[in-house]
Design an enzyme around this catalytic site. Sequence first.
Site, PDB file in Angstrom:
ATOM      1  N   GLU A 144      -1.572  -6.559   0.358  1.00 26.04           N
ATOM      2  CA  GLU A 144      -2.051  -5.628   1.388  1.00 26.04           C
ATOM      3  C   GLU A 144      -2.850  -4.474   0.793  1.00 26.04           C
ATOM      4  O   GLU A 144      -2.513  -3.303   0.982  1.00 26.04           O
ATOM      5  CB  GLU A 144      -0.873  -5.101   2.215  1.00 26.04           C
ATOM      6  CG  GLU A 144      -0.206  -6.185   3.044  1.00 26.04           C
ATOM      7  CD  GLU A 144       0.915  -5.658   3.949  1.00 26.04           C
ATOM      8  OE1 GLU A 144       1.336  -4.512   3.748  1.00 26.04           O
ATOM      9  OE2 GLU A 144       1.349  -6.405   4.845  1.00 26.04           O
ATOM     10  N   CYS A 149      -7.813   6.535  -3.151  1.00 25.26           N
ATOM     11  CA  CYS A 149      -7.510   7.494  -4.215  1.00 25.26           C
ATOM     12  C   CYS A 149      -8.691   8.447  -4.344  1.00 25.26           C
ATOM     13  O   CYS A 149      -9.838   8.062  -4.120  1.00 25.26           O
ATOM     14  CB  CYS A 149      -7.250   6.753  -5.528  1.00 25.26           C
ATOM     15  SG  CYS A 149      -6.875   7.856  -6.919  1.00 25.26           S
ATOM     16  N   CYS A 154     -11.703   8.320 -10.134  1.00 25.96           N
ATOM     17  CA  CYS A 154     -12.409   7.726  -8.992  1.00 25.96           C
ATOM     18  C   CYS A 154     -13.716   8.479  -8.752  1.00 25.96           C
ATOM     19  O   CYS A 154     -14.717   7.872  -8.359  1.00 25.96           O
ATOM     20  CB  CYS A 154     -11.526   7.734  -7.744  1.00 25.96           C
ATOM     21  SG  CYS A 154     -10.282   6.408  -7.762  1.00 25.96           S
ATOM     22  N   GLU A 301       2.148 -13.365   6.958  1.00 23.52           N
ATOM     23  CA  GLU A 301       3.383 -12.658   7.302  1.00 23.52           C
ATOM     24  C   GLU A 301       3.446 -12.433   8.805  1.00 23.52           C
ATOM     25  O   GLU A 301       2.448 -12.132   9.446  1.00 23.52           O
ATOM     26  CB  GLU A 301       3.458 -11.271   6.625  1.00 23.52           C
ATOM     27  CG  GLU A 301       3.528 -11.289   5.129  1.00 23.52           C
ATOM     28  CD  GLU A 301       3.704  -9.879   4.552  1.00 23.52           C
ATOM     29  OE1 GLU A 301       4.050  -8.944   5.317  1.00 23.52           O
ATOM     30  OE2 GLU A 301       3.478  -9.698   3.344  1.00 23.52           O
ATOM     31  N   GLU A 349      13.215  -1.529   3.712  1.00 23.55           N
ATOM     32  CA  GLU A 349      13.076  -2.694   4.589  1.00 23.55           C
ATOM     33  C   GLU A 349      14.407  -3.392   4.830  1.00 23.55           C
ATOM     34  O   GLU A 349      14.427  -4.541   5.257  1.00 23.55           O
ATOM     35  CB  GLU A 349      12.006  -3.647   4.030  1.00 23.55           C
ATOM     36  CG  GLU A 349      10.615  -3.041   4.155  1.00 23.55           C
ATOM     37  CD  GLU A 349       9.496  -3.960   3.702  1.00 23.55           C
ATOM     38  OE1 GLU A 349       9.781  -5.006   3.094  1.00 23.55           O
ATOM     39  OE2 GLU A 349       8.321  -3.613   3.944  1.00 23.55           O
ATOM     40  N   HIS A 352      14.371  -4.521   8.235  1.00 21.53           N
ATOM     41  CA  HIS A 352      13.285  -5.403   8.663  1.00 21.53           C
ATOM     42  C   HIS A 352      13.889  -6.785   8.928  1.00 21.53           C
ATOM     43  O   HIS A 352      14.708  -7.270   8.166  1.00 21.53           O
ATOM     44  CB  HIS A 352      12.219  -5.475   7.567  1.00 21.53           C
ATOM     45  CG  HIS A 352      10.967  -6.150   8.015  1.00 21.53           C
ATOM     46  ND1 HIS A 352       9.809  -5.470   8.285  1.00 21.53           N
ATOM     47  CD2 HIS A 352      10.689  -7.446   8.279  1.00 21.53           C
ATOM     48  CE1 HIS A 352       8.877  -6.305   8.678  1.00 21.53           C
ATOM     49  NE2 HIS A 352       9.391  -7.512   8.686  1.00 21.53           N
TER      50      HIS A 352
END
Lengths: 670, 670, 670
Positions: A144, A149, A154, A301, A349, A352
């Site tokens: 995912e 940032c 960066c 998922e 989770e 979950h």
Amino acid sequence: MKIRYGGDYNPEQWPEEVWRRDYELFDAARIDTVTVGVFVWALTNPAEGVYDFTVLDRVVERAAAEGRSICLATGTGAHPPWLARAYPEVTRTDFEGRRHRFGQRHNSCPSSPAFQRLSAELARRVGRRYAGNPAVVAWHVGNEYGGACYCDRCGVAFRTWLRHKYTTLDALNAAWYTTFWSHRFTDWEEIEPPSALTEHWRGPDHTAFQGITLDYLRFMSDAMLANFRAEKAALRESGDLPVTTNFMGMYRPIDYHRWAADLDFVSWDNYPPDDTSQARMALAHDLMRGLKGGQPFWLMEQTPSYTASRDVNPLKRPGLLRLWSWQAVAHGADAVLYFQLRASRGACEKYHGAVIGHGDRADTRVFREVAELGAELARLGDATLGARTPARVALLFDWDSWWALELSDGPSRLVRYLDVVLSYHHALWDAGVDLDVVPVTADLTGYEVVVAPALHMVKGDLATRLEAVARRGGSVLSTFLSGRVDENDLAFPGDVPGPLAPLMGIRVDEWDARAADVVNPVRLGTDGLVVGSRLLFEIVVPDGAEVIGTYEADFYADTPAVTRHAFGAGHGWYVATGLDQTGVSWVVRQVLDRHGLTGPYADLADVETTVRVTPAGDHVRFLLNHRADPVEVTVVTGGTDLLTGAGVDSGQTVKLDRYGVLVLREAAAP
Amino acid sequence: MKIRYGGDYNPEQWPEEVWRRDYELFDAARIDTVTVGVFVWALTNPAEGVYDFTVLDRVVERAAAEGRSICLATGTGAHPPWLARAYPEVTRTDFEGRRHRFGQRHNSCPSSPAFQRLSAELARRVGRRYAGNPAVVAWHVGNEYGGACYCDRCGVAFRTWLRHKYTTLDALNAAWYTTFWSHRFTDWEEIEPPSALTEHWRGPDHTAFQGITLDYLRFMSDAMLANFRAEKAALRESGDLPVTTNFMGMYRPIDYHRWAADLDFVSWDNYPPDDTSQARMALAHDLMRGLKGGQPFWLMEQTPSYTASRDVNPLKRPGLLRLWSWQAVAHGADAVLYFQLRASRGACEKYHGAVIGHGDRADTRVFREVAELGAELARLGDATLGARTPARVALLFDWDSWWALELSDGPSRLVRYLDVVLSYHHALWDAGVDLDVVPVTADLTGYEVVVAPALHMVKGDLATRLEAVARRGGSVLSTFLSGRVDENDLAFPGDVPGPLAPLMGIRVDEWDARAADVVNPVRLGTDGLVVGSRLLFEIVVPDGAEVIGTYEADFYADTPAVTRHAFGAGHGWYVATGLDQTGVSWVVRQVLDRHGLTGPYADLADVETTVRVTPAGDHVRFLLNHRADPVEVTVVTGGTDLLTGAGVDSGQTVKLDRYGVLVLREAAAP
Amino acid sequence: MKIRYGGDYNPEQWPEEVWRRDYELFDAARIDTVTVGVFVWALTNPAEGVYDFTVLDRVVERAAAEGRSICLATGTGAHPPWLARAYPEVTRTDFEGRRHRFGQRHNSCPSSPAFQRLSAELARRVGRRYAGNPAVVAWHVGNEYGGACYCDRCGVAFRTWLRHKYTTLDALNAAWYTTFWSHRFTDWEEIEPPSALTEHWRGPDHTAFQGITLDYLRFMSDAMLANFRAEKAALRESGDLPVTTNFMGMYRPIDYHRWAADLDFVSWDNYPPDDTSQARMALAHDLMRGLKGGQPFWLMEQTPSYTASRDVNPLKRPGLLRLWSWQAVAHGADAVLYFQLRASRGACEKYHGAVIGHGDRADTRVFREVAELGAELARLGDATLGARTPARVALLFDWDSWWALELSDGPSRLVRYLDVVLSYHHALWDAGVDLDVVPVTADLTGYEVVVAPALHMVKGDLATRLEAVARRGGSVLSTFLSGRVDENDLAFPGDVPGPLAPLMGIRVDEWDARAADVVNPVRLGTDGLVVGSRLLFEIVVPDGAEVIGTYEADFYADTPAVTRHAFGAGHGWYVATGLDQTGVSWVVRQVLDRHGLTGPYADLADVETTVRVTPAGDHVRFLLNHRADPVEVTVVTGGTDLLTGAGVDSGQTVKLDRYGVLVLREAAAP
């Protein structure tokens, strides 16, 4: 060969003696595919230079021995504590300018050399070790991808990206319109990531300079893509197993169109916001399928019961797990996977939902439904594998327009890109049309209808290609706030809607924005259907277009709200305001009806239909009843019910149960 | 000579070939004044020590050649990127303690030596270069001064400011009441800017110590004033052209009363929050006019159509552009200017309205209205230039009270200073009274009525001067939460309302605060009008005052809510609670009627009237219809309609169109 | 001997000549006890190594000379400016990772060596100097301990605390479930305080790892306890005067059960959120009394009129000051004190109510009420001192469950621990039951009924002890979201409700969470009372339990919502959903009625009763009318009205005024 069935499996979290029970239950549910290793970096690489695959070996061996296919992750979705301590650079700096320390996930700076080096190295070693295992059928890189940032590294990488894009500061200054507010850059080093410490004033969408913020979004999407590419390249050193990463549907921070070419197949995680998201999920599936030109994808998922991260996490009602899984297949999925196969005991989770709960039972409602669907998928076999969607309608989806529209100051922060797209998609979905959701760079020659809601930014030759659609007899439909800016977010000089103006045959000199509770009635068509409009009201001056709908109130009463312009053999349609769903659907039906594209089951509310055409040329029609009560359907084209094997005649009435599904191999194309 | 007409003009943003079209359209709209150079620092001073006026020269030359007057900015409203990179000190540190990097505007730390030196130097060079140009009629320093900085340099400057104010730490400790919560300072260096890192707990209004926060507000206002003064001094080296900066009306962070003496004339930017802000704008105009004792001001900015920075940016309805421009003139403006003459193509104001839009057209509704007003102003000529407002009513406006009231913990955060002031002003405005909005230090001897809403802080000899007003027969009206604290925000010892108690003839031992939805009915006067009251309910013990209104509910039912105290030949009025607008208007009318000050057109709702008296002694009456429908007005005092030249008789009925305007040179003072 | 009466007194804030007036008014109000020195650190220790007790000496001497008892503070509730400057470590780093600078109060990092050393040294010197003064009756350490720090020193101290708790990283990794999301720690130094920079994503309750956050809460509570202990030890060097600190009732950040043993007596500050908090205050009093096994406590602070720190600070209605003071006594208070005796003139509490206002008057309503209560308390004398509450009902209150439940992701953020506890307490309170609020470690053998709402975490042998209650004939009542996690917040393996399952005779496989506006009717008992349920709906499978109530809607209609399980000679009750108050009260009454524990005045709504048993064995019954109108009460057991001396017969009807109080020494136990 059949649709893959299974999900995320993290047995490293529990004792090995539990694994036996896991597989007993997998057998019971006909689970054939497991995604493993998504968060094992700390386990497989417990210190710099130390790699320990003991546990992962056992997980993989056991899965293989049990006859399961493995989607094997590189494990770089979250970095381990030792890495953050050894290389403080590896954590992200947030939009507020705060360098984070170790914690959470999605926590790696994409520009960190340590992260880049060590994540690729881990991928390389995973590839080397497991590529030869025949149970491993795909690689799963990271997890995912997302977030952003704003650290100094960066910043450096951003400037490099900018030099590559613009070559000269003059070009950059022109693109960003830096003469405004004394922003003219005279040295590349003066450019900072746009954040709460620099250009932004209320949050990520409130920027003084849209140009730099837009480029930073593009850069950040590319920076993470570079991370993905590096891991993929490292995996490729060990062979050609297909590589994916799990996308998240309509996820704003990442422009999946910039990524799609780099994935061997698309996979995505479906967590709809609520129980009435059937149309939204359909759009997301189509968007995901459209990323690689219609190629089937994996549903990587979904929860069998509840999520955990929301304020309120309702239970998926009985039957929805099945219905929504079939919806994925109906839109192009060749795999149906869950997060997660067994529930975690700790951390965020633990509540979950999972196929196997803390109670370890097979006699729960959820497990029973999972097992029943497993059996059903087994019955279907390979009947839909590799099938494609035969669409003659295209919906344009454009991250740049999404970003540009929502970054803009004025006319209205209340207009949200997805809301506009969703309402046009919903009208198409209601009409039972097979459609492709495509990028603005897509080849449009195969489509009769192109719908381009809120196409704020018009890039390249898009206007020309849209004109070509109309010229050869097609219909192009666009809306308010389209055709406003070029690829640099500079307003087009000349009349609104910019390059779309010739096709639309109108111009827009001014526009009104009003609070969410202000409704302007719009009268549509010759029958005078009156619908509501909200948020934005462009005041249209026709320049060749025919007036299809007019405002009924305010000082612009009786001026055009909807227009149709004869262009070549076709039409350009323009909707100048935020029509309610009834209004949008009316307009969309006018367009579809002209092309005879309204679907055969369009009049059954919340009964969804799609068609997939198999490699062998069979038409498989899906009928999905999203209603909580049964519905009777008169079958237009008969065939074989693939879930029961029964024949169904044309004209026969079949009953779809509450949340019921019919998968019909049609006797002949309708 | 006529009212100046024009606005902000930034031709450096577009190619020079466009300038020709700009002036064509300026001609069409009778635009005679342009404000240029507001954001040209990066252009005119592209590197340290390098000054390049090439572009600005061309802008100025062209404007001059085209016969326009120029309001020339020093260009220091935003600093250039190179400055932030060379001197990181130059950016601000925000309330949260975060040092910003380059971005946005209003971005310079007022205490930065680099900013101080280089902004003044730029002003000096601009002054030298352009002072001799006869087209340049005024200098525009900076832009919309505001915001705040909390950096360590500001900390140093704050301590210097404090030493100057208090001389000793003992005095400071006493003023700030530092014995409370162990805050006694023993070294000046211990004092930090009050911020989220020090004294504040929820935001800028939630401080543990009001004293330090109040002083920091004063200091910050002074620090920016010092920036302004430095630039003005640098400009003055080249002569005596008048200098201004654009204020923002009722803008809390800057105490414009502390600034006013330093401006040669006041100018301000009028961006009302919504379409029904006519009274609020009137107050803002009067406040701005009151800054320099009634001297006419410039309306420096207003949008011809929409703003861009708000969540929803509604279109100014047709006619409002004209009406609101005339309202500015009615209240003392000698210039009517827009932001902006031509729209930017990029960055955060690309959707901000402009006289000339991206379409470059003269045939838009907005352009037509701009041009019509231009013609109208030309017809008016110099008839109002330099005119003054003949007010016998003063409304006290006090930044210190604003700050002190809104910084206080208790009794109620729901009471907002502006809300109270606006409601009393609205009552006066409805009554058609010409009024001055003045600081608490103003000479009050010329006024018959002084209204002092929410006069939380009473400083110096103000109470004595208010008593003098009453003593000689005038009326003084004050409200709840007045007379509470001294100049250091220390509660007055003794009874509430402190120094106002003798004049008001009451005391307040306790008070109740309730949620916004709690209404206590108040019965007013002998006729027993019942109105609502909300938020704060002081429980009044009369000490000589007559009870004019009483609460009807709660345990303090039948106790006084409104009192009038005979004092000398006049009255002290006290309103102890947040009356609704009907109640406030009733009280205000009682006061005005006693003095015969209610205006001649007071009974026409939303028809505003003001009078200006020209240097020649003519009375010019403005009648402004803020209603969306026409209204008939019986003219009290006839004269000449200055926009048509027609005569108007006393007693004649004239029709004011929707948003209509009548400018009448009255035959004789009424 | 009598109930102490007085409050916080800070005469160092005003000139000594005012002190005389203070004591005049104290005399008038019969104030006998003053809490002094709470914020005098800057005064008594104005520089490092410099101690100056001049002012405090005078304050103490004057109080002693005036015959008042003194509760003397160490003065460390806020550190002085010089300390923050000399030791920047002493200020806190907030949850956002920002090191604060000097300001506010509660501002000391508990892990700062400088703070630890110098606060203890100050306490030591205060102890030495004043321990011998007979007027000093107690020590008051710090002030309202609370908040949290996240600095690097706290990080070090946290790791030390963790090593002590877990010994090995393996144990810690297991407890925190670090295999999830690649969090396995390989070095203690890798562990950071859980904050917005590490594990948290939306705020303090949104953590990726509940285990670390839970431990940090425990650690921070212990760290401040260590500060308290250090000061107490320093005081103890000078003798055995009792030591307290002022708690804050149901204050989430500090686990007062971990602190209670270290206090010699409990004291607390009662600032109810609104005027209808009578039941909530009762719970808070009982919780505070329960901290030390029922020992009487001090009401250390309450406002006589208004608070200052809230958005809206309503005035305490007349009579409430008295009623709520008696409520404290009714629940175990042996002291009734105010914050504050005289109002501050400056800073953030200048509008906080006080016995003596800025007006310095004895003729205000508030002062009159204070004085009347003073007289009344004097009349009561020692009649209640040292009395205990004879409870046979226990309510379990558990900070760990509070934390764990509210830190969890899923099922619903809308379920708040206190809401659940308050609703069950409210039912008990309505029933007029004397109850103890006890920790989960309390000895339960004396109770017939144990109510355990939202007992999310079940630790140690608690389940066994609850079973013992039921086995011997008692009733145990628990609710949804109980029995979910062990002491490490790991979900119990096996069925929900974990260790409570045998007692409850049920299992829960799944649960539904819905938005706040979704109500599922629940039918209760044989009479079929229908009540509402909200937020969470556990789906119960009975395993021996009897169904007492069922859901009426959704797919789980007709399944159990309330169950009762015969266990031994008693019962386990389980409420699977968020019943409305009517439902909760119905269930609680079922339980109480079985044990004959419903109080004698249970049917009078909002008339509260409690009993205290004096050391001599007398039963003193308190009857408190919380209604704004009078109520007639038929006395069940007569006796002596302790406030009037009058006799009251059993069966006699007495009238309680609006907010009236009756304190009755009952002739015999009922």
